[in-house]
Scaffold this motif. Structure first.
Motif, PDB file in Angstrom:
ATOM      1  N   VAL A 456       0.866  -1.186   0.000  1.00 31.26           N
ATOM      2  CA  VAL A 456       0.000   0.000   0.000  1.00 31.26           C
ATOM      3  C   VAL A 456       0.898   1.229   0.000  1.00 31.26           C
ATOM      4  CG1 VAL A 456      -1.767   1.264   1.293  1.00 31.26           C
ATOM      5  CG2 VAL A 456      -1.761  -1.246   1.264  1.00 31.26           C
ATOM      6  N   PHE A 457       0.590   2.176  -0.906  1.00 38.00           N
ATOM      7  CA  PHE A 457       1.376   3.413  -0.954  1.00 38.00           C
ATOM      8  C   PHE A 457       0.709   4.481  -0.101  1.00 38.00           C
ATOM      9  CE2 PHE A 457       2.222   7.549  -3.088  1.00 38.00           C
ATOM     10  CZ  PHE A 457       3.571   7.633  -2.751  1.00 38.00           C
ATOM     11  N   CYS A 458       1.413   4.980   0.913  1.00 34.07           N
ATOM     12  CA  CYS A 458       0.829   5.997   1.808  1.00 34.07           C
ATOM     13  C   CYS A 458       1.545   7.333   1.657  1.00 34.07           C
ATOM     14  CB  CYS A 458       0.991   5.572   3.265  1.00 34.07           C
ATOM     15  SG  CYS A 458       0.511   3.912   3.592  1.00 34.07           S
ATOM     16  N   GLY A 459       2.336   7.455   0.591  1.00 29.73           N
ATOM     17  CA  GLY A 459       3.242   8.606   0.501  1.00 29.73           C
ATOM     18  C   GLY A 459       2.623   9.884  -0.027  1.00 29.73           C
ATOM     19  N   ILE A 465       6.305   6.474   8.097  1.00 29.23           N
ATOM     20  CA  ILE A 465       5.312   5.583   8.715  1.00 29.23           C
ATOM     21  C   ILE A 465       6.005   4.350   9.294  1.00 29.23           C
ATOM     22  CG2 ILE A 465       3.263   6.186   7.315  1.00 29.23           C
ATOM     23  CD1 ILE A 465       3.918   3.705   5.603  1.00 29.23           C
ATOM     24  N   LYS A 466       5.235   3.626  10.103  1.00 33.54           N
ATOM     25  CA  LYS A 466       5.770   2.375  10.653  1.00 33.54           C
ATOM     26  C   LYS A 466       5.216   1.230   9.794  1.00 33.54           C
ATOM     27  CE  LYS A 466       5.841   0.356  15.246  1.00 33.54           C
ATOM     28  NZ  LYS A 466       5.228   0.562  16.562  1.00 33.54           N
ATOM     29  N   SER A 467       6.101   0.328   9.359  1.00 33.35           N
ATOM     30  CA  SER A 467       5.660  -0.735   8.454  1.00 33.35           C
ATOM     31  C   SER A 467       6.173  -2.089   8.924  1.00 33.35           C
ATOM     32  CB  SER A 467       6.196  -0.506   7.049  1.00 33.35           C
ATOM     33  OG  SER A 467       5.981   0.799   6.649  1.00 33.35           O
ATOM     34  N   SER A 483      22.248  -8.283   6.222  1.00 29.38           N
ATOM     35  CA  SER A 483      23.085  -7.663   7.253  1.00 29.38           C
ATOM     36  C   SER A 483      23.999  -6.576   6.687  1.00 29.38           C
ATOM     37  CB  SER A 483      23.891  -8.734   7.979  1.00 29.38           C
ATOM     38  OG  SER A 483      24.462  -9.575   7.015  1.00 29.38           O
ATOM     39  N   GLU A 484      24.707  -5.940   7.612  1.00 26.97           N
ATOM     40  CA  GLU A 484      25.504  -4.742   7.302  1.00 26.97           C
ATOM     41  C   GLU A 484      26.314  -4.912   6.007  1.00 26.97           C
ATOM     42  OE1 GLU A 484      26.837  -2.962  10.895  1.00 26.97           O
ATOM     43  OE2 GLU A 484      28.617  -2.199   9.883  1.00 26.97           O
ATOM     44  N   ASN A 485      26.281  -3.843   5.190  1.00 23.83           N
ATOM     45  CA  ASN A 485      27.021  -3.768   3.923  1.00 23.83           C
ATOM     46  C   ASN A 485      26.412  -4.578   2.778  1.00 23.83           C
ATOM     47  OD1 ASN A 485      28.985  -1.938   4.488  1.00 23.83           O
ATOM     48  ND2 ASN A 485      30.286  -3.462   5.479  1.00 23.83           N
ATOM     49  N   GLN A 486      25.324  -5.331   3.085  1.00 23.04           N
ATOM     50  CA  GLN A 486      24.725  -6.097   1.988  1.00 23.04           C
ATOM     51  C   GLN A 486      23.779  -5.231   1.167  1.00 23.04           C
ATOM     52  OE1 GLN A 486      23.296  -9.783   3.961  1.00 23.04           O
ATOM     53  NE2 GLN A 486      24.082 -10.736   2.088  1.00 23.04           N
ATOM     54  N   LEU A 487      23.752  -5.481  -0.128  1.00 22.36           N
ATOM     55  CA  LEU A 487      22.823  -4.788  -1.011  1.00 22.36           C
ATOM     56  C   LEU A 487      21.598  -5.677  -1.205  1.00 22.36           C
ATOM     57  CD1 LEU A 487      25.581  -3.919  -3.544  1.00 22.36           C
ATOM     58  CD2 LEU A 487      24.113  -2.175  -2.569  1.00 22.36           C
ATOM     59  N   GLY A 488      20.430  -5.071  -1.299  1.00 25.46           N
ATOM     60  CA  GLY A 488      19.240  -5.902  -1.479  1.00 25.46           C
ATOM     61  C   GLY A 488      17.998  -5.074  -1.736  1.00 25.46           C
ATOM     62  N   ILE A 489      16.863  -5.766  -1.774  1.00 22.73           N
ATOM     63  CA  ILE A 489      15.579  -5.094  -1.996  1.00 22.73           C
ATOM     64  C   ILE A 489      14.632  -5.483  -0.865  1.00 22.73           C
ATOM     65  CG2 ILE A 489      13.721  -4.685  -3.659  1.00 22.73           C
ATOM     66  CD1 ILE A 489      15.585  -5.804  -5.812  1.00 22.73           C
ATOM     67  N   ILE A 490      14.027  -4.478  -0.260  1.00 19.46           N
ATOM     68  CA  ILE A 490      13.122  -4.762   0.857  1.00 19.46           C
ATOM     69  C   ILE A 490      11.696  -4.375   0.449  1.00 19.46           C
ATOM     70  CG2 ILE A 490      12.544  -4.115   3.245  1.00 19.46           C
ATOM     71  CD1 ILE A 490      15.511  -3.943   3.820  1.00 19.46           C
ATOM     72  N   PHE A 491      10.745  -5.262   0.758  1.00 14.61           N
ATOM     73  CA  PHE A 491       9.334  -5.024   0.440  1.00 14.61           C
ATOM     74  C   PHE A 491       8.564  -4.903   1.746  1.00 14.61           C
ATOM     75  CE2 PHE A 491      11.206  -7.172  -3.125  1.00 14.61           C
ATOM     76  CZ  PHE A 491      10.691  -6.496  -4.233  1.00 14.61           C
ATOM     77  N   LEU A 492       7.703  -3.881   1.844  1.00 14.24           N
ATOM     78  CA  LEU A 492       6.961  -3.629   3.082  1.00 14.24           C
ATOM     79  C   LEU A 492       5.469  -3.799   2.826  1.00 14.24           C
ATOM     80  CD1 LEU A 492       8.802  -0.289   3.968  1.00 14.24           C
ATOM     81  CD2 LEU A 492       9.418  -2.581   4.746  1.00 14.24           C
ATOM     82  N   ASP A 493       4.691  -3.946   3.929  1.00 14.54           N
ATOM     83  CA  ASP A 493       3.229  -4.006   3.727  1.00 14.54           C
ATOM     84  C   ASP A 493       2.709  -2.670   3.221  1.00 14.54           C
ATOM     85  OD1 ASP A 493       3.792  -2.711   6.076  1.00 14.54           O
ATOM     86  OD2 ASP A 493       2.011  -3.454   7.141  1.00 14.54           O
ATOM     87  N   LYS A 494       3.242  -1.578   3.804  1.00  9.75           N
ATOM     88  CA  LYS A 494       2.857  -0.249   3.319  1.00  9.75           C
ATOM     89  C   LYS A 494       4.092   0.655   3.366  1.00  9.75           C
ATOM     90  CE  LYS A 494       0.830   0.928   7.830  1.00  9.75           C
ATOM     91  NZ  LYS A 494       1.108  -0.324   8.527  1.00  9.75           N
ATOM     92  N   SER A 545       9.770  -8.229  10.650  1.00  9.27           N
ATOM     93  CA  SER A 545       9.973  -7.310  11.775  1.00  9.27           C
ATOM     94  C   SER A 545       9.446  -5.929  11.407  1.00  9.27           C
ATOM     95  CB  SER A 545      11.448  -7.254  12.176  1.00  9.27           C
ATOM     96  OG  SER A 545      12.189  -6.817  11.074  1.00  9.27           O
ATOM     97  N   THR A 546       9.352  -5.101  12.407  1.00 10.39           N
ATOM     98  CA  THR A 546       8.813  -3.744  12.230  1.00 10.39           C
ATOM     99  C   THR A 546       9.944  -2.807  11.835  1.00 10.39           C
ATOM    100  OG1 THR A 546       7.225  -4.162  13.943  1.00 10.39           O
ATOM    101  CG2 THR A 546       7.713  -1.861  13.501  1.00 10.39           C
ATOM    102  N   ILE A 547       9.595  -1.843  10.993  1.00  7.74           N
ATOM    103  CA  ILE A 547      10.628  -0.866  10.588  1.00  7.74           C
ATOM    104  C   ILE A 547       9.951   0.461  10.265  1.00  7.74           C
ATOM    105  CG2 ILE A 547      10.691  -1.307   8.068  1.00  7.74           C
ATOM    106  CD1 ILE A 547      13.899  -1.568   8.812  1.00  7.74           C
ATOM    107  N   TYR A 548      10.660   1.546  10.517  1.00  9.21           N
ATOM    108  CA  TYR A 548      10.130   2.853  10.108  1.00  9.21           C
ATOM    109  C   TYR A 548      10.617   3.136   8.711  1.00  9.21           C
ATOM    110  CZ  TYR A 548       8.748   3.752  14.878  1.00  9.21           C
ATOM    111  OH  TYR A 548       8.144   3.675  16.085  1.00  9.21           O
ATOM    112  N   CYS A 549       9.725   3.685   7.887  1.00 12.41           N
ATOM    113  CA  CYS A 549      10.251   4.115   6.593  1.00 12.41           C
ATOM    114  C   CYS A 549      10.078   5.611   6.481  1.00 12.41           C
ATOM    115  CB  CYS A 549       9.627   3.335   5.446  1.00 12.41           C
ATOM    116  SG  CYS A 549       7.932   3.643   5.096  1.00 12.41           S
ATOM    117  N   LYS A 550      11.127   6.253   6.011  1.00  7.27           N
ATOM    118  CA  LYS A 550      11.138   7.716   5.977  1.00  7.27           C
ATOM    119  C   LYS A 550      11.802   8.184   4.680  1.00  7.27           C
ATOM    120  CE  LYS A 550      12.764  11.608   8.634  1.00  7.27           C
ATOM    121  NZ  LYS A 550      13.769  12.025   9.549  1.00  7.27           N
TER     122      LYS A 550
END
Ligand code: SER
Length: 879
Positions: A456-459, A465-467, A483-494, A545-550
């Motif tokens: 869901v896009f809330c932007g 927001i907290k996701s 983990s630290e220094n790794q490159l990747g793609i993260i997908f959130l619920d919102k 896990s929970t994460i803030y996205c900003k």
């Protein structure tokens, strides 16, 4: 009378010509077909395959003057430049070569004769010392028994660290290639009998190595393998600048005639009067290297040869600023300095502009970070107690402020500080590894990720927001943590991150929780999921896990200004150019906007101004920008702009800027037009037939652009000594004046040319029934020389015309041959003879050719010989 450097160069060639050597031009600074070398670092490089017996040479004895660069690779003198009286990045090397012809005895005898005979360099034999390779008894005996050098003046140099052939008297071109034992000749400026031979050789300042004579007998295949060659050869090298310092008795390369001129000129722009200043010497040396590198079409970059050039430029800039040459000024003095560099003829003149352009760009870029980097280094120096700067700091200066390591070393050296180089290399290697991983990652990141889910896009409303972390991908594979220094793609619920779409670029920002942080460098759609692409900079991030996205608000704000401005532009285009001006493509970034639209006619300046006026008025009106989700039919009724032949969902998002612009759009916008501040078109072009492109700026970027334009006008006014209002008038008057002057100058020149032609016609020789004109002019207008050659060709009909134009130390040659003669003799043949003898350059065709070079002293003899040569050539032909 002391020999000038130019005379010394010439004497060397004359001597070896007398000894039956062919004089060949030096090779380019970029070795051809030799991937083992970055730059030509010795006269022998171009003959590598002949030494190895892979190719057969037409000549067995050759002498050359070779431009060399010893920066990077096996022979690297960069760090010593300026601190010793001898080292250079760029220098000229005099060399004589024998291929399966003479060997040790003759090579040594020639060198001795040139150095000591009265007719040639006339050096005091007592001041010469010799070194030989310890195991090379034959060479030792030649010096002792034939040349009769006292044995106390011959030193045997062995292998270092017990490694075979690891000796100062065993010369190797690179890690592989031809090599062999050598004997070197040294010069002692002041005879000193108080020291032993060993002491003299140990003390760097006592003896100056002037000539290296290499007996090429081996081929190095690898670190450990060396094989004998079937045929033996000679390779000698004598640095021109060094031998000039000896013959001019100045004990420093920087005190020879050519360097003194250059150093004086540089000092004139600086606040330094002492011509012995290290920075002055460094700038003088480096300018020559910069000039020749750019002349070989190398441009500064971050790798390979381009990085060597960049390092040299940056080191030059630091030293230039250090001696008071103003920042962003250095590139302006380049043309003045280039005039003093030994460049053959006017042919390379156009390079001057290119060099200036490249240096301007480099200087503008680097001067901004140089001061900041220096500040950081100063702070660090204050903190350290052991006089060693950490590799981390050196790497930070390199990575963030563009300080090449040799620049940092150079600065530290002045303060008696060392750098922990091992530590630095660790960081550097790590960065290299990361950058390779990164390149690979960004090349492949969106290949095969398919997730059957939706984010869901809330932007539109929220920046933070907290996701919940739903999926993590590393190297295109789902993983449970990153983990630290790794490159990747993260997908959130919102998420509040906008994924790149509809021309609007993706958001950047961070995902974080307590001490873990993931830097988002880009956001993209993956089906119905939004992927945050980037790197973990601290901690470990786990699935579920929970994460803030900003998001990065400043970045997003700039994008939004450009997006709303794009809508204003679209509406304004339709109002001013007509309803057919429809969007065909767009890019909305944080720095600028680009809009492609259909329009077949040309857009003139007044239309552009009208478009800008309309848009800026709507900006000043400070309209509220509203969005509504409407049924598609309702949107149509509202006359929303859309590509209605496209497929839309039933419910569409419509962006209203009052009733000025109503447009279907999924992107993010600012809430009031006033925030755009200002809209400025900076470019208009044709993309393809019927499609136009407008590029524009908003907000602070537009202001910066206007400032730049403003400064430009002010600078022009300053040059014209006028105020802004009358610059056009002044320029028009100037152009008129120049045109009139050119006309007058042309008339005078034409008169002079007519007189000159009359004079020249009296000097025509006859060879059989063919007319030959060979004449030397002095500082004659070069364009006119071409015209004169053409006219003489027409007038004389059956003729060969050779006009030489002497300009200070250089000359140009223009040659014309009438068509009826070109089957036996061509203009290009004749020009080649001149340039070969003088290391010049040139080109042309059978009937007309031109060239140029240095060594004007040789011209009379070439002219004399050329007459004979032409006579010979024509002897057997009937015309
Ligand atoms: N190749 C040797 C050198 O560069 C001799 O020319 O010193």
């Amino acid at each position: 009378m002391k020999n000038t450097t130019h005379e010394i160069r010439q004497k060397f060639l004359d001597f070896f010509k007398e000894k039956g050597h062919s004089i060949l031009p030096g090779d380019s600074l970029i070795p051809k077909n030799d991937s083992t070398l970055l730059f030509t670092n010795a006269g022998m490089n171009q003959f590598k395959d002949f030494f190895l017996g892979k190719k057969q040479k037409n000549y067995s004895r050759i002498a050359t003057v070779q431009n060399c660069l010893r920066t990077g690779g096996k022979h690297n003198d960069l760090e010593n430049v300026g601190y010793t009286e001898r080292h250079h990045t760029f220098f000229e090397m005099l060399g004589n070569f024998s291929f399966d012809d003479y060997f040790k005895k003759e090579a040594i005898m020639y060198a001795w004769e040139l150095l000591t005979s009265k007719k040639w360099f006339n050096l005091d034999k007592n001041k010469l010392w010799i070194s030989v390779y310890e195991n090379d008894i034959e060479t030792y005996k030649i010096w002792k028994n034939i040349i009769k050098v006292p044995i106390e003046k011959i030193i045997k140099i062995g292998d270092k660290n017990n490694i075979k052939y690891n000796s100062d008297n065993f010369w190797q071109m690179g890690n592989t290639g031809p090599c062999g034992p050598s004997t070197e000749i040294f010069y002692q400026f002041k005879i000193d009998y108080t020291q032993t031979t060993q002491e003299l050789f140990n003390n760097n300042n006592c003896l100056l190595e002037i000539w290296n004579i290499v007996f090429i007998e081996f081929n190095r295949i690898s670190n450990t393998e060396i094989i004998p060659l079937a045929k033996k050869s000679i390779d000698t090298g004598m640095g021109l600048e060094r031998i000039a310092s000896v013959l001019q008795n100045v004990n420093s390369n920087y005190k020879i005639d050519i360097f003194q001129e250059l150093i004086k000129k540089i000092s004139y722009f600086s606040n330094i009067e002492n011509l012995n200043n290290i920075s002055l010497k460094i700038v003088a040396d480096h300018i020559r290297a910069i000039f020749f590198l750019i002349s070989e079409d190398i441009t500064p970059s971050n790798e390979h040869r381009g990085y060597i050039l960049r390092r040299i430029i940056r080191r030059t800039l630091r030293h230039a600023y250090k001696i008071g040459i103003n920042q962003n000024f250095f590139y302006k003095i380049i043309p003045k300095l280039i005039k003093l560099i030994n460049i053959p003829s006017g042919i390379l003149k156009e390079k001057e502009k290119i060099i200036q352009k490249i240096l301007k760009k480099e200087e503008l870029q680097f001067s901004q970070t140089l001061n900041k980097g220096l500040k950081i280094l100063n702070q660090e120096v204050k903190k350290i107690s052991n006089n060693i700067i950490s590799g981390k700091t050196a790497f930070y200066l390199y990575d963030t402020f563009g300080f090449p390591i040799d620049l940092t070393k150079d600065i530290c050296r002045e303060r008696g500080i060392k750098i922990d180089l091992d530590d630095y290399n660790k960081y550097k290697n790590e960065q290299k590894k990361q950058s390779n991983i990164r390149k690979k990652f960004y090349k492949n990141y969106n290949q095969d990720i398919i997730i059957n889910d939706r984010s869901v896009f809330c932007g539109y409303k929220k920046n933070r927001i907290k996701s919940l972390i739903k999926y993590i991908f590393v190297e295109n594979k789902a993983v449970s943590s990153i983990s630290e220094n790794q490159l990747g793609i993260i997908f959130l619920d919102k998420t509040c991150f906008y994924p790149e779409s509809g021309g609007q670029i993706g958001d950047i920002g961070k995902l974080y929780f307590k001490k873990t942080c993931f830097l988002v460098e880009n956001t993209q759609n993956f089906g119905n999921m939004i992927g945050h692409i980037g790197k973990v900079i601290s901690g470990t991030i786990k699935e579920k896990s929970t994460i803030y996205c900003k998001i990065d608000k400043i970045h997003r704000n700039s994008i939004q200004l450009n997006h709303s401005a794009t809508h204003l532009l679209h509406a304004a285009l339709q109002k001013i150019l007509g309803n057919n001006a429809l969007q065909k493509g767009s890019l909305v970034s944080n720095t600028h906007l680009r809009f492609d639209f259909s329009y077949t006619k040309n857009i003139n300046f007044s239309q552009i101004h009208k478009i800008e006026n309309v848009i800026n008025e709507e900006i000043r009106n400070n309209h509220l920008i509203k969005t509504k989700n409407l049924n598609i039919e309702e949107a149509k009724r509202n006359k929303a702009i859309a590509l209605f032949d496209h497929k839309y969902n039933n419910i569409v998002r419509v962006v209203f800027i009052k009733d000025f612009s109503i447009e279907l759009c999924g992107g993010t916008h600012t809430n009031r037009t006033g925030k755009i501040g200002i809209f400025k078109i900076i470019g208009q072009s044709n993309v393809s037939s019927g499609i136009k492109r407008i590029e524009a700026l908003t907000g602070q970027y537009a202001i910066n652009y206007l400032h730049y334009q403003d400064t430009l006008i002010k600078d022009i006014s300053l040059i014209l000594k006028s105020n802004n209002s009358d610059i056009q008038e002044k320029i028009k008057n100037l152009i008129l004046k120049v045109k009139n002057l050119e006309k007058k100058a042309d008339q005078l020149q034409n008169k002079e040319n007519t007189n000159q032609i009359k004079k020249l016609l009296k000097k025509v020789d006859n060879i059989k029934n063919i007319k030959l004109l060979t004449h030397i002019l002095h500082k004659y207008d070069q364009k006119s020389v071409r015209i004169i050659v053409d006219q003489l060709k027409k007038e004389l009909k059956n003729a060969i015309i050779i006009l030489i134009n002497k300009i200070n130390n250089s000359y140009t040659i223009n040659c014309g041959v009438t068509k009826n003669l070109t089957h036996s003799i061509t203009a290009i043949d004749i020009v080649n003879i001149f340039i070969k003898e003088t290391q010049g350059k040139g080109g042309g065709k059978k009937e007309i050719a031109e060239g140029g070079g240095m060594n004007n002293a040789k011209l009379p003899i070439i002219v004399k010989n050329i007459k004979q040569w032409i006579t010979e050539k024509l002897k057997n032909n009937i015309f």
